[in-house]
Design a protein around this motif. Sequence first.
Motif, PDB file in Angstrom:
ATOM      1  N   ARG A   1       2.830  -3.381  -9.895  1.00 51.03           N
ATOM      2  CA  ARG A   1       1.437  -3.837  -9.791  1.00 51.03           C
ATOM      3  C   ARG A   1       0.467  -2.649  -9.732  1.00 51.03           C
ATOM      4  O   ARG A   1      -0.608  -2.682 -10.347  1.00 51.03           O
ATOM      5  N   TYR A   2       0.846  -1.614  -9.002  1.00 49.36           N
ATOM      6  CA  TYR A   2      -0.010  -0.430  -8.952  1.00 49.36           C
ATOM      7  C   TYR A   2      -0.128   0.197 -10.344  1.00 49.36           C
ATOM      8  O   TYR A   2      -1.231   0.561 -10.782  1.00 49.36           O
ATOM      9  N   LEU A   3       0.972   0.324 -11.051  1.00 53.25           N
ATOM     10  CA  LEU A   3       0.938   0.928 -12.384  1.00 53.25           C
ATOM     11  C   LEU A   3       0.172   0.057 -13.373  1.00 53.25           C
ATOM     12  O   LEU A   3      -0.496   0.568 -14.275  1.00 53.25           O
ATOM     13  N   ALA A   4       0.249  -1.266 -13.201  1.00 52.60           N
ATOM     14  CA  ALA A   4      -0.545  -2.153 -14.060  1.00 52.60           C
ATOM     15  C   ALA A   4      -2.032  -1.920 -13.830  1.00 52.60           C
ATOM     16  O   ALA A   4      -2.833  -2.000 -14.778  1.00 52.60           O
TER      17      ALA A   4
ATOM     18  N   ASP B   1       0.820  -1.211   0.000  1.00 47.88           N
ATOM     19  CA  ASP B   1       0.000   0.000   0.000  1.00 47.88           C
ATOM     20  C   ASP B   1       0.856   1.266   0.000  1.00 47.88           C
ATOM     21  O   ASP B   1       0.545   2.237  -0.706  1.00 47.88           O
ATOM     22  N   SER B   2       1.938   1.257   0.779  1.00 45.27           N
ATOM     23  CA  SER B   2       2.779   2.454   0.821  1.00 45.27           C
ATOM     24  C   SER B   2       3.512   2.666  -0.500  1.00 45.27           C
ATOM     25  O   SER B   2       3.747   3.810  -0.919  1.00 45.27           O
ATOM     26  N   SER B   3       3.870   1.578  -1.188  1.00 39.24           N
ATOM     27  CA  SER B   3       4.511   1.705  -2.500  1.00 39.24           C
ATOM     28  C   SER B   3       3.537   2.303  -3.509  1.00 39.24           C
ATOM     29  O   SER B   3       3.904   3.190  -4.303  1.00 39.24           O
ATOM     30  N   ALA B   4       2.291   1.831  -3.478  1.00 37.89           N
ATOM     31  CA  ALA B   4       1.272   2.386  -4.366  1.00 37.89           C
ATOM     32  C   ALA B   4       1.024   3.852  -4.052  1.00 37.89           C
ATOM     33  O   ALA B   4       0.886   4.692  -4.961  1.00 37.89           O
ATOM     34  N   ALA B   5       0.987   4.173  -2.772  1.00 38.34           N
ATOM     35  CA  ALA B   5       0.745   5.563  -2.382  1.00 38.34           C
ATOM     36  C   ALA B   5       1.883   6.471  -2.834  1.00 38.34           C
ATOM     37  O   ALA B   5       1.656   7.617  -3.258  1.00 38.34           O
ATOM     38  N   ALA B   6       3.128   5.968  -2.763  1.00 40.66           N
ATOM     39  CA  ALA B   6       4.270   6.770  -3.205  1.00 40.66           C
ATOM     40  C   ALA B   6       4.198   7.039  -4.701  1.00 40.66           C
ATOM     41  O   ALA B   6       4.489   8.158  -5.164  1.00 40.66           O
ATOM     42  N   ALA B   7       3.802   6.034  -5.474  1.00 38.63           N
ATOM     43  CA  ALA B   7       3.664   6.230  -6.912  1.00 38.63           C
ATOM     44  C   ALA B   7       2.541   7.216  -7.213  1.00 38.63           C
ATOM     45  O   ALA B   7       2.677   8.108  -8.076  1.00 38.63           O
ATOM     46  N   ALA B   8       1.433   7.074  -6.532  1.00 37.31           N
ATOM     47  CA  ALA B   8       0.310   7.996  -6.736  1.00 37.31           C
ATOM     48  C   ALA B   8       0.716   9.423  -6.379  1.00 37.31           C
ATOM     49  O   ALA B   8       0.339  10.386  -7.063  1.00 37.31           O
TER      50      ALA B   8
ATOM     51  N   GLY C   1      14.747  -1.435  -3.638  1.00 36.32           N
ATOM     52  CA  GLY C   1      14.415  -2.798  -3.241  1.00 36.32           C
ATOM     53  C   GLY C   1      13.437  -3.449  -4.195  1.00 36.32           C
ATOM     54  O   GLY C   1      12.545  -2.810  -4.760  1.00 36.32           O
ATOM     55  N   GLN C   2      13.632  -4.760  -4.381  1.00 37.35           N
ATOM     56  CA  GLN C   2      12.806  -5.484  -5.334  1.00 37.35           C
ATOM     57  C   GLN C   2      11.341  -5.546  -4.916  1.00 37.35           C
ATOM     58  O   GLN C   2      10.451  -5.473  -5.764  1.00 37.35           O
ATOM     59  N   ALA C   3      11.077  -5.675  -3.617  1.00 42.66           N
ATOM     60  CA  ALA C   3       9.693  -5.782  -3.165  1.00 42.66           C
ATOM     61  C   ALA C   3       8.910  -4.513  -3.480  1.00 42.66           C
ATOM     62  O   ALA C   3       7.773  -4.569  -3.972  1.00 42.66           O
ATOM     63  N   ARG C   4       9.513  -3.358  -3.225  1.00 43.63           N
ATOM     64  CA  ARG C   4       8.836  -2.097  -3.520  1.00 43.63           C
ATOM     65  C   ARG C   4       8.719  -1.882  -5.020  1.00 43.63           C
ATOM     66  O   ARG C   4       7.717  -1.324  -5.504  1.00 43.63           O
ATOM     67  N   LEU C   5       9.731  -2.309  -5.762  1.00 40.92           N
ATOM     68  CA  LEU C   5       9.656  -2.189  -7.218  1.00 40.92           C
ATOM     69  C   LEU C   5       8.492  -3.009  -7.764  1.00 40.92           C
ATOM     70  O   LEU C   5       7.703  -2.530  -8.590  1.00 40.92           O
ATOM     71  N   ALA C   6       8.370  -4.252  -7.298  1.00 39.66           N
ATOM     72  CA  ALA C   6       7.277  -5.107  -7.764  1.00 39.66           C
ATOM     73  C   ALA C   6       5.915  -4.517  -7.387  1.00 39.66           C
ATOM     74  O   ALA C   6       4.975  -4.536  -8.191  1.00 39.66           O
ATOM     75  N   ALA C   7       5.811  -3.985  -6.169  1.00 40.07           N
ATOM     76  CA  ALA C   7       4.547  -3.377  -5.744  1.00 40.07           C
ATOM     77  C   ALA C   7       4.218  -2.163  -6.611  1.00 40.07           C
ATOM     78  O   ALA C   7       3.047  -1.929  -6.954  1.00 40.07           O
TER      79      ALA C   7
END
Length: 496
Positions: A350-353, A239-246, A341-347
């Motif tokens: 997924r958000y961008l997808a 969720d925090s990775s998605a929020a950072a991208a948003a 980090g790979q985990a945040r990159l993958a998240a």
Amino acid sequence: MHFAFLNPQGNFDPDDSYWTEHPDFGGQLVYVKQVALALGALGHRVDIVTRRIDDPDWPEFEAPLDAYPDAPNVRIVRIDAGPEGFLAKEKLWPFLTADWVPRIIEFYDREGRWPDVATGHYGDGGLAAALLRRSRDLPYTFTGHSLGAQKLDKLVTDGQSLESLDERYRFGRRLVAERIAMNHAGVVITSTSQERLEQYAHPAYRGAVDTADEDRFSLVPPGVNLEIFDAGASAADEDSSAAAAAHALASLPDHRRDLPVVVASSRLDPKKNHAVLVEALAASPALRDRVNLLILTGALEDPLAHPERVGGSERDVIDRLRSLIAAAHLGDSVATLSVQGQARLAATYRYLASRRSVFALTAMYEPFGLAPLEAAAAGLPVVVTRNGGPAESLRDAAGEYGVLVDPSDPQSVAAGILRALDEWDHFAAAGRGRVYDRYTWDRTAGGYVAAAERAAAVGRRRNLLPIHPYFQVSAEETDVGLDELGALYAPARMRA
């Protein structure tokens, strides 16, 4: 089977410390670790043999033995070589023969059990494997990852002298070591057939290995960590990775912030060719109307707004992008996002997808191209350079699994992105299916087992190249001189 992965320049620890933060902590560490873990999960024993660092600034690499959680068959074995502190990979050469290889022999002799087979990674690991083969008759495979002659080609083309390049990168030692490593190996492992037919066929390696001899090579592509990158996976900080991208996209004007993006996720290196993505937006009003460009910048926070925070070749990339963005008035269409980090990159993928975005890698040449496969596994259609490995991994006789483009042509890149947007559902499904069919670490591990069995069955090869005196006696007594580099490389270029 008991494997020894020889990787003197790789710095491994259970926390994957400093990955992507230093030139010696790149994709090869991911590769070696994931193959080792996959082999361990299959019941094989794997030692990742690397150099021990006794340095208060690098405490993660001090213990002689280490391990990964939940991987009882895999251990990290750190062997002393040279001075105690951290050394860049180019400075390791004098200590391989004098220190590292003899101490590996002492380590396994003391344990009373030697591995069944070794794999040498890069030229230095491959050279060490050849020396162990000579001393203890240990069969080995060689995984070159990338070869020095191709890097030298690029740097010489850029106008740098052979003398200055050898002083900085030790190309003479590297090319000699690579020739020995591929020549003495039972099997050479490549990620693509193109790697075998182009990289190993470089004239600088003439006489070291016959690329027409299919028995000498094994095609073993790397894989994607589906526990991290799969579209159905979830990270602890999803969720925090998605929020950072948003949040990064919220910096764009209201009328643009909800558009899909073209996401560029590679290091800020001139050869990754980020500039053509800006040029594609500038050249195609239709593309600009439909997408924004999001550049992932690793540990760098907002480098377009704060270029003073960036140095070296990364600054050259940022300055070029700033100039292109300003000239084309694209400031309302480009954003950056720091992702580590790979985990945040993958998240983030997924958000961008979920926003029906597209991944792009427009390098002038990409030896294999694991990053697009990771993005595809996460659900993004991929638009990738046609030069190099992606032409093999993303297209075959059965169909297309991504869109291949000419990275030198902004119009080609723009048309490729528009096609991926128009056929988003098809390419999202095709790319992910391709990863599951061919590019998993389990499949890679199986390829390593088969290659190791072949290498063990081959026995010692005939017509071996002599091991250069530099790699047999102390560095003070002999060297790989510039004249030898010139003999290997300059005439080879003229004959190519």
